[in-house]
Scaffold this motif. Structure first.
Motif, PDB file in Angstrom:
ATOM      1  N   ASN A   1      -0.260   0.792  -6.962  1.00 27.60           N
ATOM      2  CA  ASN A   1      -0.586   1.684  -6.264  1.00 27.60           C
ATOM      3  C   ASN A   1       0.729   2.332  -6.153  1.00 27.60           C
ATOM      4  O   ASN A   1       1.324   2.540  -7.057  1.00 27.60           O
ATOM      5  CB  ASN A   1       0.346   0.612  -4.995  1.00 27.60           C
TER       6      ASN A   1
ATOM      7  N   GLU B   1       3.088   4.628  -4.171  1.00 26.05           N
ATOM      8  CA  GLU B   1       4.020   4.416  -3.023  1.00 26.05           C
ATOM      9  C   GLU B   1       4.824   5.923  -2.343  1.00 26.05           C
ATOM     10  O   GLU B   1       5.042   6.505  -3.588  1.00 26.05           O
ATOM     11  CB  GLU B   1       5.101   3.819  -2.349  1.00 26.05           C
TER      12      GLU B   1
ATOM     13  N   CYS C   1      -3.058   1.594  -1.530  1.00 24.89           N
ATOM     14  CA  CYS C   1      -2.435   0.564  -2.801  1.00 24.89           C
ATOM     15  C   CYS C   1      -3.819   0.572  -3.554  1.00 24.89           C
ATOM     16  O   CYS C   1      -4.352   1.483  -3.370  1.00 24.89           O
ATOM     17  CB  CYS C   1      -3.369  -1.047  -1.652  1.00 24.89           C
ATOM     18  N   ALA C   2      -3.391   0.112  -5.066  1.00 30.79           N
ATOM     19  CA  ALA C   2      -3.596  -0.565  -5.391  1.00 30.79           C
ATOM     20  C   ALA C   2      -5.904   0.033  -5.820  1.00 30.79           C
ATOM     21  O   ALA C   2      -6.455   0.622  -6.269  1.00 30.79           O
ATOM     22  CB  ALA C   2      -3.470  -0.889  -6.974  1.00 30.79           C
ATOM     23  N   GLU C   3      -5.925  -1.020  -5.209  1.00 30.79           N
ATOM     24  CA  GLU C   3      -7.493  -1.461  -4.676  1.00 30.79           C
ATOM     25  C   GLU C   3      -8.043  -0.158  -4.405  1.00 30.79           C
ATOM     26  O   GLU C   3      -9.183   0.224  -4.656  1.00 30.79           O
ATOM     27  CB  GLU C   3      -8.090  -2.625  -3.927  1.00 30.79           C
TER      28      GLU C   3
ATOM     29  N   PRO D   1      -6.071  -8.737  -1.538  1.00 29.65           N
ATOM     30  CA  PRO D   1      -6.299  -7.635  -1.271  1.00 29.65           C
ATOM     31  C   PRO D   1      -5.592  -7.911   0.413  1.00 29.65           C
ATOM     32  O   PRO D   1      -6.427  -8.133   1.140  1.00 29.65           O
ATOM     33  CB  PRO D   1      -7.763  -7.016  -1.124  1.00 29.65           C
ATOM     34  N   CYS D   2      -5.465  -6.559   0.620  1.00 30.53           N
ATOM     35  CA  CYS D   2      -4.837  -7.034   1.965  1.00 30.53           C
ATOM     36  C   CYS D   2      -5.893  -5.997   3.085  1.00 30.53           C
ATOM     37  O   CYS D   2      -6.766  -6.246   2.656  1.00 30.53           O
ATOM     38  CB  CYS D   2      -3.650  -5.436   2.564  1.00 30.53           C
TER      39      CYS D   2
HETATM   40  N1  THU Z   1      -0.419  -3.177  -2.061  1.00 28.92           N
HETATM   41  C1  THU Z   1      -1.098  -3.375  -2.438  1.00 28.92           C
HETATM   42  O1  THU Z   1      -1.552  -2.316  -3.609  1.00 28.92           O
HETATM   43  N2  THU Z   1      -2.571  -3.921  -2.324  1.00 28.92           N
HETATM   44  C2  THU Z   1      -3.144  -4.977  -1.468  1.00 28.92           C
HETATM   45  O2  THU Z   1      -3.292  -5.369  -1.634  1.00 28.92           O
HETATM   46  C3  THU Z   1      -1.666  -5.417  -1.101  1.00 28.92           C
HETATM   47  C4  THU Z   1      -0.408  -4.276  -0.921  1.00 28.92           C
HETATM   48  C5  THU Z   1       0.562  -2.544  -2.122  1.00 28.92           C
HETATM   49  C6  THU Z   1       0.950  -1.739  -1.278  1.00 28.92           C
HETATM   50  C7  THU Z   1       2.644  -1.283  -1.480  1.00 28.92           C
HETATM   51  O3  THU Z   1       3.041   0.063  -2.077  1.00 28.92           O
HETATM   52  C8  THU Z   1       3.109  -2.840  -1.829  1.00 28.92           C
HETATM   53  O4  THU Z   1       2.063  -3.513  -2.810  1.00 28.92           O
HETATM   54  C9  THU Z   1       3.881  -3.885  -1.074  1.00 28.92           C
HETATM   55  O5  THU Z   1       3.456  -4.151   0.194  1.00 28.92           O
END
Ligand code: THU
Length: 136
Positions: free
Chosen positions: A48, A50, A59-61, A89-90
């Protein structure tokens, strides 16, 4: 769904864990790492990233998927995702993964590199909206 060996699982979880160490997450302090393997066998990692303008972060994915697609890869077999507490994952990342295949395997690992869950994108996003749903 692609069958994986324990060695394959662990190798991807380890790469996701290393990518997690490169996360740029000064606002959430919640580093996430991902490792995406394509059908051709290449692996793309992501973390990720930011931003002071919060919604601009990624996000990393999605970093892993976009790296792969930008390098000409669109067929994915498996993605490993590593967080401190081993969460799924979100929603936004589920949608991005669904675009490139509902059968992609998702490995969910914790901060110690342990596999906690293994499931498909279809299981993560039932009733996914895809290109099939768009009128031609
Ligand atoms: N985040 C991810 O990288 N992947 C996810 O599936 C959930 C959230 C990151 C986004 C943000 O930088 C941090 O986690 C907090 O939400």
């Amino acid at each position: 769904m692609k069958k994986l060996t324990d060695e394959e699982r662990q190798a991807l979880l380890d790469l996701a864990g290393e990518a997690r160490q490169r996360a740029y997450a000064p606002y959430s302090n919640y580093p996430v790492g991902a490792a995406l393997r394509t059908r051709s066998g290449r692996v793309f990692t992501g973390c990720n990233v930011e931003n002071a303008s919060f919604p601009t972060g990624t996000c990393a994915e999605r970093v892993a998927v976009f790296k792969a697609v930008s390098e000409g890869e669109r067929e994915f077999e498996v993605i490993a995702v590593v967080t401190s507490n081993g969460v799924l994952p979100c929603g936004g990342c589920r949608q991005v993964l669904a675009e490139f295949g509902l059968e992609t395997v998702v490995l969910v690992g914790d901060g110690e590199g342990r596999l906690l869950r293994e499931l498909s994108v279809a299981e993560l996003l039932p009733g996914a909206f895809t290109s099939e749903d768009l009128p031609r």
